[in-house]
Write a protein that holds these residues in place. Structure first.
Motif, PDB file in Angstrom:
ATOM      1  N   LEU A 173      19.912 -18.619 -34.996  1.00  0.00           N
ATOM      2  CA  LEU A 173      19.120 -17.500 -34.501  1.00  0.00           C
ATOM      3  C   LEU A 173      19.072 -17.483 -32.977  1.00  0.00           C
ATOM      4  O   LEU A 173      18.972 -16.420 -32.358  1.00  0.00           O
ATOM      5  N   TRP A 174      19.087 -18.670 -32.377  1.00  0.00           N
ATOM      6  CA  TRP A 174      19.068 -18.738 -30.920  1.00  0.00           C
ATOM      7  C   TRP A 174      20.320 -18.086 -30.339  1.00  0.00           C
ATOM      8  O   TRP A 174      20.259 -17.426 -29.293  1.00  0.00           O
ATOM      9  N   ARG A 175      21.452 -18.239 -31.036  1.00  0.00           N
ATOM     10  CA  ARG A 175      22.689 -17.639 -30.554  1.00  0.00           C
ATOM     11  C   ARG A 175      22.758 -16.152 -30.875  1.00  0.00           C
ATOM     12  O   ARG A 175      23.331 -15.375 -30.116  1.00  0.00           O
ATOM     13  N   SER A 176      22.173 -15.746 -32.005  1.00  0.00           N
ATOM     14  CA  SER A 176      22.234 -14.332 -32.393  1.00  0.00           C
ATOM     15  C   SER A 176      21.022 -14.009 -33.257  1.00  0.00           C
ATOM     16  O   SER A 176      20.862 -14.566 -34.353  1.00  0.00           O
ATOM     17  N   LEU A 177      20.188 -13.134 -32.770  1.00  0.00           N
ATOM     18  CA  LEU A 177      19.000 -12.739 -33.535  1.00  0.00           C
ATOM     19  C   LEU A 177      19.355 -11.895 -34.754  1.00  0.00           C
ATOM     20  O   LEU A 177      18.513 -11.683 -35.619  1.00  0.00           O
ATOM     21  N   ASP A 178      20.590 -11.395 -34.805  1.00  0.00           N
ATOM     22  CA  ASP A 178      21.012 -10.601 -35.958  1.00  0.00           C
ATOM     23  C   ASP A 178      21.484 -11.456 -37.128  1.00  0.00           C
ATOM     24  O   ASP A 178      21.889 -10.918 -38.158  1.00  0.00           O
ATOM     25  N   ASP A 179      21.441 -12.770 -36.981  1.00  0.00           N
ATOM     26  CA  ASP A 179      21.947 -13.638 -38.035  1.00  0.00           C
ATOM     27  C   ASP A 179      21.111 -13.468 -39.298  1.00  0.00           C
ATOM     28  O   ASP A 179      19.873 -13.443 -39.258  1.00  0.00           O
ATOM     29  N   ILE A 180      21.807 -13.385 -40.429  1.00  0.00           N
ATOM     30  CA  ILE A 180      21.139 -13.156 -41.705  1.00  0.00           C
ATOM     31  C   ILE A 180      20.262 -14.324 -42.110  1.00  0.00           C
ATOM     32  O   ILE A 180      19.336 -14.183 -42.923  1.00  0.00           O
ATOM     33  N   TRP A 181      20.531 -15.530 -41.564  1.00  0.00           N
ATOM     34  CA  TRP A 181      19.695 -16.689 -41.862  1.00  0.00           C
ATOM     35  C   TRP A 181      18.262 -16.497 -41.370  1.00  0.00           C
ATOM     36  O   TRP A 181      17.361 -17.240 -41.779  1.00  0.00           O
ATOM     37  N   GLY A 182      18.049 -15.535 -40.503  1.00  0.00           N
ATOM     38  CA  GLY A 182      16.696 -15.304 -40.007  1.00  0.00           C
ATOM     39  C   GLY A 182      15.705 -14.967 -41.100  1.00  0.00           C
ATOM     40  O   GLY A 182      14.511 -15.269 -40.989  1.00  0.00           O
ATOM     41  N   ILE A 183      16.182 -14.352 -42.206  1.00  0.00           N
ATOM     42  CA  ILE A 183      15.265 -14.000 -43.304  1.00  0.00           C
ATOM     43  C   ILE A 183      14.682 -15.256 -43.929  1.00  0.00           C
ATOM     44  O   ILE A 183      13.469 -15.341 -44.179  1.00  0.00           O
ATOM     45  N   VAL A 184      15.517 -16.254 -44.183  1.00  0.00           N
ATOM     46  CA  VAL A 184      15.022 -17.507 -44.763  1.00  0.00           C
ATOM     47  C   VAL A 184      14.153 -18.253 -43.763  1.00  0.00           C
ATOM     48  O   VAL A 184      13.093 -18.790 -44.117  1.00  0.00           O
ATOM     49  N   VAL A 185      14.578 -18.287 -42.504  1.00  0.00           N
ATOM     50  CA  VAL A 185      13.823 -19.011 -41.488  1.00  0.00           C
ATOM     51  C   VAL A 185      12.442 -18.394 -41.287  1.00  0.00           C
ATOM     52  O   VAL A 185      11.430 -19.102 -41.203  1.00  0.00           O
ATOM     53  N   VAL A 186      12.387 -17.079 -41.221  1.00  0.00           N
ATOM     54  CA  VAL A 186      11.092 -16.401 -41.025  1.00  0.00           C
ATOM     55  C   VAL A 186      10.152 -16.699 -42.180  1.00  0.00           C
ATOM     56  O   VAL A 186       8.947 -16.921 -41.984  1.00  0.00           O
ATOM     57  N   TRP A 187      10.685 -16.725 -43.399  1.00  0.00           N
ATOM     58  CA  TRP A 187       9.816 -17.032 -44.546  1.00  0.00           C
ATOM     59  C   TRP A 187       9.260 -18.451 -44.446  1.00  0.00           C
ATOM     60  O   TRP A 187       8.057 -18.667 -44.639  1.00  0.00           O
ATOM     61  N   ILE A 188      10.125 -19.423 -44.158  1.00  0.00           N
ATOM     62  CA  ILE A 188       9.656 -20.807 -44.097  1.00  0.00           C
ATOM     63  C   ILE A 188       8.600 -20.971 -43.015  1.00  0.00           C
ATOM     64  O   ILE A 188       7.530 -21.555 -43.240  1.00  0.00           O
ATOM     65  N   VAL A 189       8.879 -20.448 -41.835  1.00  0.00           N
ATOM     66  CA  VAL A 189       7.958 -20.620 -40.705  1.00  0.00           C
ATOM     67  C   VAL A 189       6.651 -19.873 -40.951  1.00  0.00           C
ATOM     68  O   VAL A 189       5.558 -20.411 -40.727  1.00  0.00           O
ATOM     69  N   ALA A 190       6.740 -18.641 -41.426  1.00  0.00           N
ATOM     70  CA  ALA A 190       5.533 -17.834 -41.636  1.00  0.00           C
ATOM     71  C   ALA A 190       4.658 -18.429 -42.737  1.00  0.00           C
ATOM     72  O   ALA A 190       3.426 -18.533 -42.587  1.00  0.00           O
ATOM     73  N   TYR A 191       5.271 -18.824 -43.832  1.00  0.00           N
ATOM     74  CA  TYR A 191       4.476 -19.373 -44.943  1.00  0.00           C
ATOM     75  C   TYR A 191       3.841 -20.707 -44.554  1.00  0.00           C
ATOM     76  O   TYR A 191       2.661 -20.948 -44.835  1.00  0.00           O
ATOM     77  N   PHE A 192       4.619 -21.577 -43.910  1.00  0.00           N
ATOM     78  CA  PHE A 192       4.066 -22.872 -43.517  1.00  0.00           C
ATOM     79  C   PHE A 192       2.960 -22.709 -42.484  1.00  0.00           C
ATOM     80  O   PHE A 192       1.952 -23.423 -42.516  1.00  0.00           O
ATOM     81  N   ALA A 193       3.114 -21.749 -41.569  1.00  0.00           N
ATOM     82  CA  ALA A 193       2.062 -21.501 -40.583  1.00  0.00           C
ATOM     83  C   ALA A 193       0.788 -21.006 -41.243  1.00  0.00           C
ATOM     84  O   ALA A 193      -0.324 -21.364 -40.824  1.00  0.00           O
ATOM     85  N   ILE A 244       8.419 -23.170 -50.232  1.00  0.00           N
ATOM     86  CA  ILE A 244       9.383 -23.404 -49.142  1.00  0.00           C
ATOM     87  C   ILE A 244      10.323 -24.566 -49.443  1.00  0.00           C
ATOM     88  O   ILE A 244      11.246 -24.807 -48.661  1.00  0.00           O
ATOM     89  N   PHE A 245      10.121 -25.293 -50.534  1.00  0.00           N
ATOM     90  CA  PHE A 245      11.016 -26.411 -50.837  1.00  0.00           C
ATOM     91  C   PHE A 245      12.434 -25.916 -51.115  1.00  0.00           C
ATOM     92  O   PHE A 245      13.412 -26.455 -50.594  1.00  0.00           O
ATOM     93  N   ALA A 246      12.559 -24.902 -51.960  1.00  0.00           N
ATOM     94  CA  ALA A 246      13.890 -24.380 -52.281  1.00  0.00           C
ATOM     95  C   ALA A 246      14.563 -23.769 -51.053  1.00  0.00           C
ATOM     96  O   ALA A 246      15.754 -24.027 -50.813  1.00  0.00           O
ATOM     97  N   PRO A 247      13.888 -22.939 -50.231  1.00  0.00           N
ATOM     98  CA  PRO A 247      14.535 -22.465 -49.000  1.00  0.00           C
ATOM     99  C   PRO A 247      14.954 -23.592 -48.064  1.00  0.00           C
ATOM    100  O   PRO A 247      15.995 -23.496 -47.400  1.00  0.00           O
ATOM    101  N   LEU A 248      14.169 -24.667 -47.991  1.00  0.00           N
ATOM    102  CA  LEU A 248      14.586 -25.809 -47.177  1.00  0.00           C
ATOM    103  C   LEU A 248      15.857 -26.443 -47.738  1.00  0.00           C
ATOM    104  O   LEU A 248      16.752 -26.857 -46.984  1.00  0.00           O
TER     105      LEU A 248
END
Length: 847
Positions: free
Chosen positions: A424-444, A460-464
């Motif tokens: 995501l740091w290299r490209s905000l359009d990366d599709i991995w952002g959907i999984v990352v946003v879920w993990i970070v938002a839910y854990f927060a 979040i175990f399965a997304p991890l």
């Protein structure tokens, strides 16, 4: 999978998966041709060590050719994911009746009670279901028989369980009893409601394994899909949760379904544009309908997730990100159509599966508000006092790494999350952002709560695991490219410093590349993946092995029937389950409940029960009641660590209850430990100590049980009360909520702080913690954990004894005589009045 990559063609996809658009569009393939002799020779087909008849050789060649052609048109990755999902069912279905129909999980018990009350007007109702309205307009009444009146969880799990249980009972009726439960009874009785729910939980969790494979396939390719599915299949805590019907496995399934829809929504337009030639491009109107269908898919998943548990609300963030990515690639007009599909489908699905959220809105708001206050620590319920003093986020991380996922898989998952963040740091359009946003938002959102049950982290175990699998596959490809590049370059003419040297161009790496080719790096990454998978599988099999023996509470109940005479008075701790339970009979007879293998009647009603209200505030009245109950008791039973672990965490609130446990285990209350039942995860002689895990990890399916019997003559209630309260001031000077923390120092603490040395002297700048703070913070918790775990009692009893010894020393200094409290039969008869008089002596005056 890189952006714009085409999914491999497949013919093994099932019709439902094709309908969801999970597989790429099939392409026309030329008709199979018979292999030439040259190709057959190169493939080694028909080559044998002995001559064959020409007819036999042609038959062998044709069979192998057909097999090769069949495999060429099918992707083995999909077959492996399906096989892994099917194999994942085995440990999840093993030992479903682990509590011998005693319903020992309280949340599951409540869900089953509520589901059994659901029905249509005129259908029989069991238990205390409350009044109902069956008149005109009954469906829209808060007193409708379909209103669960329970909104701590969503309504969907209750309706699903009721529909399946009653549906099986109806099928059994119309088939003339051919589908009756194999163990007797009916599918919609209390026992089978629970077992049906556990089977549903196992099926949904195995379905999550399949969804993980589909998700990882779209994100990182087929081998990442196989790895991710295998990792999730052997997460120990998920396998354990599949044995309970507590909605967590259903929530995970619908969360993954929503994330899959989000990825499909954000990914499909770009894939279609990249793959389809301009002459065959999809018209704009049809492309808009693709977005509409993807939006419907997302909305259905989100609506089902919200109908399962309100904690799925953070899914709004990955949904918003998916819509944003589609907008950047296809424009706002198409996103508007997709958004309409998301909102419409989610609203419709939620209202269909949870109609009484609106019909009984005041009750829904009241219960949801209560759960929100409980999660923030604003409600002081006894069953959440175990979290007193725990640190948000760090507590969940520790539980996840050490017990729930296992350390290797947990570290890989978080390392994969870091790798996805770099994308995501290299490209905000990366599709991995959907999984990352879920993990970070839910854990927060969940990690900062006061209630830190490990099952809250399951979504979040399965997304991890997906992130970890994707990182491993990417690491294998990256290292292979680096090795190939280094092999093409000549060796460096001069030596470089170690920290500047390229490890892929080092002499060992070059030698391995010459010996095995650049594929050795991929083999090394595969070995690492297999090692992590093997360790997780070992933990899972060890945990599942606890179901190979009767539950510890069932074992303890059998022992009580065989060794405690009927009519004896047994204690139990309020907020925990009393013993004995109904156990499976080994022999027929008795009072209709059967006999144990030793021939004793199985009858819980034959024993008296004394409930110890240890969670009540420590007051003189509580001390008097507790002492009187102990004086009347014949056997003291602790059926889990629930109160034993949580009460000592609040010594300022429960000084007497904390001392009670110390004196009980030391034998100073007239009771002796005669039996201890404990089962920990074990396999092939290896035992995994889970005593440091959250209480919910063991309390339900393998809690430790302690049984204390009276040793000798009874101690009087006065003696017991004196031993419990000596040197204590009851009631306690103050009672603070376990979640509240004062920000002010007491006057004594202020005076002590004023006399202390400056911080620069106490913590010099040259010390190791100040020189290497990150290393220190990483090592110290582990070192303290190891030190505490080396003690059999994990340091808690020692800490309690230190507090008790300090309090008794203060009492001695004040003029009291502190004697070991002995059972009366061990004291000379002439000394008993003197001891009682001494124990009741008033403190000396200042004179």
């Amino acid at each position: 999978m890189r952006k714009g990559a085409r999914l491999p063609n497949t013919r093994m996809a099932s019709l439902p998966l094709r309908a969801l658009g999970l597989f790429a569009r099939k392409t026309k393939t030329p008709p199979p041709t018979r292999p030439t002799a040259a190709k057959t020779a190169r493939a080694g087909v028909g080559q044998t060590t002995h001559p064959l008849h020409p007819f036999e050789r042609s038959q062998l060649t044709g069979a192998r050719a057909r097999l090769q052609r069949w495999l060429a048109h099918r992707d083995i990755g999909w077959w492996l994911v399906v096989v892994i999902a099917l194999l994942a069912l085995v440990p999840r279905l093993y030992g479903l009746n682990w509590d011998a129909n005693n319903h020992l999980h309280p949340d599951e018990r409540q869900i089953v009670f509520r589901a059994m009350c659901l029905g249509f007007p005129g259908t029989p109702r069991v238990g205390d279901c409350g009044p109902v309205n069956t008149g005109l307009g009954w469906f829209f009444s808060p007193l409708s028989p379909l209103n669960p009146r329970f909104f701590a969880y969503g309504s969907l799990p209750l309706y699903l369980l009721a529909a399946v249980a009653h549906g099986l009972a109806w099928l059994n009726t119309i088939t003339g009893g051919r589908l009756a439960p194999p163990d007797g009874g009916a599918w919609d009785d209390f026992n089978h409601f629970t077992l049906v729910g556990r089977a549903l939980s196992a099926l949904f969790d195995a379905g999550s394994v399949l969804l993980v494979g589909v998700l990882a396939r779209r994100l990182a390719g087929r081998w990442a899909a196989v790895l991710a599915a295998a990792f999730v299949a052997v997460i120990p805590f998920e396998v354990q949760l599949a044995h309970f019907y507590t909605v967590d496995t259903l929530l995970l399934f619908f969360v993954l379904l929503t994330l899959l829809g989000c990825i499909q929504l954000a990914q499909r337009p770009q894939t279609a544009r990249a793959e389809v030639p301009a002459s065959e491009a999809m018209p704009a109107s049809e492309d808009g309908w693709v977005g509409w269908r993807a939006g419907l898919f997302v909305g259905v998943g989100f609506g089902l997730a919200m109908a399962t548990k309100i904690s799925a609300l953070p899914l709004l963030l990955p949904i918003a990100l998916a819509l944003l990515l589609r907008a950047r690639r296809r424009g706002l007009s198409e996103v508007a159509v997709a958004l309409l599909g998301v909102v419409g489908a989610a609203t419709l699905v939620f209202l269909i599966t949870s109609p009484y959220v609106l019909i009984d809105l005041p009750e829904f708001q009241q219960q949801v508000s209560e759960q929100a206050l409980l999660s923030r620590g604003k409600l002081d319920y006894p069953y959440v006092r175990q979290f007193a003093g725990t640190i948000p986020y760090l507590y969940q991380l520790r539980q996840s790494l050490l017990y729930d996922m296992g350390l290797p898989l947990g570290l890989l998952g978080f390392a994969g999350l870091g790798w996805a963040l770099t994308r995501l740091w290299r490209s905000l359009d990366d599709i991995w952002g959907i999984v990352v946003v879920w993990i970070v938002a839910y854990f927060a959102a969940v990690g900062g709560a006061y209630t830190k049950y490990p099952r809250y982290m399951v979504p979040i175990f399965a997304p991890l695991a997906i992130c970890g699998a994707g990182a491993l596959v990417a690491l294998a490809a990256w290292g292979r490219r680096r090795l190939a590049s280094a092999a093409a370059m000549p060796p460096a003419p001069r030596r470089r410093p170690l920290w500047r040297a390229d490890p892929f161009a080092s002499a060992p790496a070059r030698w391995l590349s010459r010996r095995w080719g650049v594929g050795w790096w991929r083999a090394a990454c595969g070995t690492l993946a297999l090692a992590i998978l093997a360790f997780s599988a070992l933990l899972t099999l060890a945990l599942v092995n606890i179901y190979s023996a009767p539950n510890t509470r069932v074992q303890a109940s059998t022992w009580i029937y065989d060794h405690v005479a009927p009519g004896a008075a047994l204690t139990y701790e309020v907020w925990d389950d009393p013993l004995p339970l109904l156990v499976p009979p080994a022999r027929p007879g008795g009072v209709g409940l059967g006999l144990t293998s030793a021939g004793h009647a199985i009858n819980p009603a034959a024993y008296g029960q004394l409930g110890l209200n240890l969670y009540d505030p420590d007051t003189p009245e509580k001390a008097q009641q507790l002492a009187q109950q102990l004086a009347n008791a014949d056997v003291v039973i602790i059926s889990s660590r629930r109160l034993l672990d949580s009460i000592p965490l609040l010594p300022d609130r429960y000084p007497m209850a904390t001392r009670y446990y110390t004196l009980l285990f030391s034998g100073q209350l007239g009771f002796t430990l005669v039996k201890h039942f404990e089962t920990q995860p074990h396999l092939a002689g290896l035992v995994f100590d889970d005593s440091g895990a959250d209480e919910s990890f063991s309390t339900f399916d393998h809690p430790p049980v302690w049984i204390f019997e009276r040793s000798g003559a009874r101690m009087s209630a006065q003696q017991l009360q004196t031993a419990l309260t000596r040197g204590l001031t009851l009631p306690v000077p103050y009672e603070r909520m376990s979640s509240e923390k004062s920000l002010l120092l007491t006057p004594q603490a202020q005076a002590a702080d004023a006399q202390a040395q400056p911080l620069g002297v106490q913590f010099p700048a040259s010390s190791l913690p100040n020189q290497q703070p990150l290393l220190w913070w990483l090592l110290m918790p582990s070192l303290l954990e190891v030190a505490a775990q080396t003690a059999p009692d994990r340091g808690r009893v020692a800490a309690l004894n230190q507090r008790v010894d300090a309090a008794l020393a203060e009492v001695e200094a004040a003029g009291y005589r502190v004697d070991e409290v002995l059972p009366p039969e061990e004291l000379p008869e002439a000394e008993e009045p003197a001891i009682e008089q001494e124990l009741g002596k008033e403190p000396p005056t200042a004179e």
